[in-house]
Design a protein around this motif. Structure first.
Motif, PDB file in Angstrom:
ATOM      1  N   TRP A   1       0.812  -1.222   0.000  1.00 33.75           N
ATOM      2  CA  TRP A   1       0.000   0.000   0.000  1.00 33.75           C
ATOM      3  C   TRP A   1       0.845   1.272   0.000  1.00 33.75           C
ATOM      4  CZ3 TRP A   1      -4.490   1.497  -1.431  1.00 33.75           C
ATOM      5  CH2 TRP A   1      -4.987   2.728  -1.024  1.00 33.75           C
ATOM      6  N   SER A   2       1.885   1.313   0.801  1.00 34.81           N
ATOM      7  CA  SER A   2       2.698   2.527   0.908  1.00 34.81           C
ATOM      8  C   SER A   2       3.961   2.461   0.048  1.00 34.81           C
ATOM      9  CB  SER A   2       3.099   2.758   2.374  1.00 34.81           C
ATOM     10  OG  SER A   2       3.828   1.651   2.875  1.00 34.81           O
ATOM     11  N   SER A   3       4.051   1.474  -0.818  1.00 32.47           N
ATOM     12  CA  SER A   3       5.243   1.286  -1.628  1.00 32.47           C
ATOM     13  C   SER A   3       5.044   1.820  -3.047  1.00 32.47           C
ATOM     14  CB  SER A   3       5.607  -0.201  -1.690  1.00 32.47           C
ATOM     15  OG  SER A   3       6.662  -0.426  -2.614  1.00 32.47           O
ATOM     16  N   THR A   4       6.119   2.320  -3.619  1.00 35.80           N
ATOM     17  CA  THR A   4       6.065   2.784  -5.010  1.00 35.80           C
ATOM     18  C   THR A   4       5.937   1.617  -5.987  1.00 35.80           C
ATOM     19  OG1 THR A   4       8.491   2.759  -5.079  1.00 35.80           O
ATOM     20  CG2 THR A   4       7.423   4.850  -4.516  1.00 35.80           C
TER      21      THR A   4
END
Length: 212
Positions: free
Chosen positions: A29-32
């Protein structure tokens, strides 16, 4: 039996794709890397559905009629792209006039935002999503349901499900788009034609709004 195997295998494959996408969203979710991972899942999922459609072969009432040559399939696919763009424009403006809905689709806006962040996602927009959705909504929910319903009833069912699946407040637009894709499939007796129409629409939207 062939109908049930074809429909159920494609639907189960679709469920697997959705579950994998949900899992990826939770893990990344918070990863590029999120949309790269989702695109890879889309590519693998497309391969899975195409494999299942080939392994559990079934020609519904639409596909049993003689299919035109490849050139005609491509031509009708391109005609379908033009028709669906016109249909989309007319229904968006009609809905805006009658119900004051926005002229721009939230789904399209989201796709374009993701594309600008991750250009690799264009593969999902232009290739994998059209193939997957055509196999589900046109092959299974329209074509295969013609074994139980008249084509126009199957078309209404498929288009309604297609519109609800996109749920961004433009029900009429997606409903009409579904009907046009079904018309192309019905006219050519080949799911590849509606896939071309769907991919063509997404490509033009991407080119007009995402790149230019």
């Amino acid at each position: 039996m062939a109908l049930e195997k074809n429909s159920l295998s494609i639907l189960l494959g679709y469920v697997v794709i959705m579950l994998c996408q949900i899992l990826a969203q939770k893990l990344f979710w918070s990863s590029t890397l999120l949309y790269i991972v989702l695109t890879i899942i889309g590519i693998l999922g497309t391969g899975l559905l195409l494999f299942l459609n080939h392994k559990f072969k079934f020609q519904n009432q639409i596909e049993k009629d003689k299919s035109p040559a490849t050139a005609k399939i491509i031509l009708w696919g391109l005609v379908g792209t033009v028709l669906v763009i016109i249909g989309q424009w007319l229904t968006l403006h009609l809905s805006h006039l009658l119900f004051h809905t926005p002229l721009f689709s939230n789904n399209t806006d989201q796709f374009l935002t993701i594309f600008h962040q991750t250009p690799f996602y264009a593969i999902d927009i232009v290739l994998t999503t059209p193939i997957i959705e055509e196999l589900i909504f046109r092959k299974v929910f329209f074509g295969n349901l013609t074994a139980y319903f008249k084509p126009w009833i199957a078309a209404i069912i498929s288009s309604t499900l297609f519109a609800f699946a996109h749920q961004d407040g433009h029900f009429l637009t997606y409903f009409v788009m579904g009907l046009i894709f079904e018309f192309i499939y019905f006219k050519t007796h080949d799911i590849k034609a509606s896939m071309i129409s769907h991919a063509g629409l997404n490509l033009i939207v991407l080119l007009c709004n995402g790149i230019v």
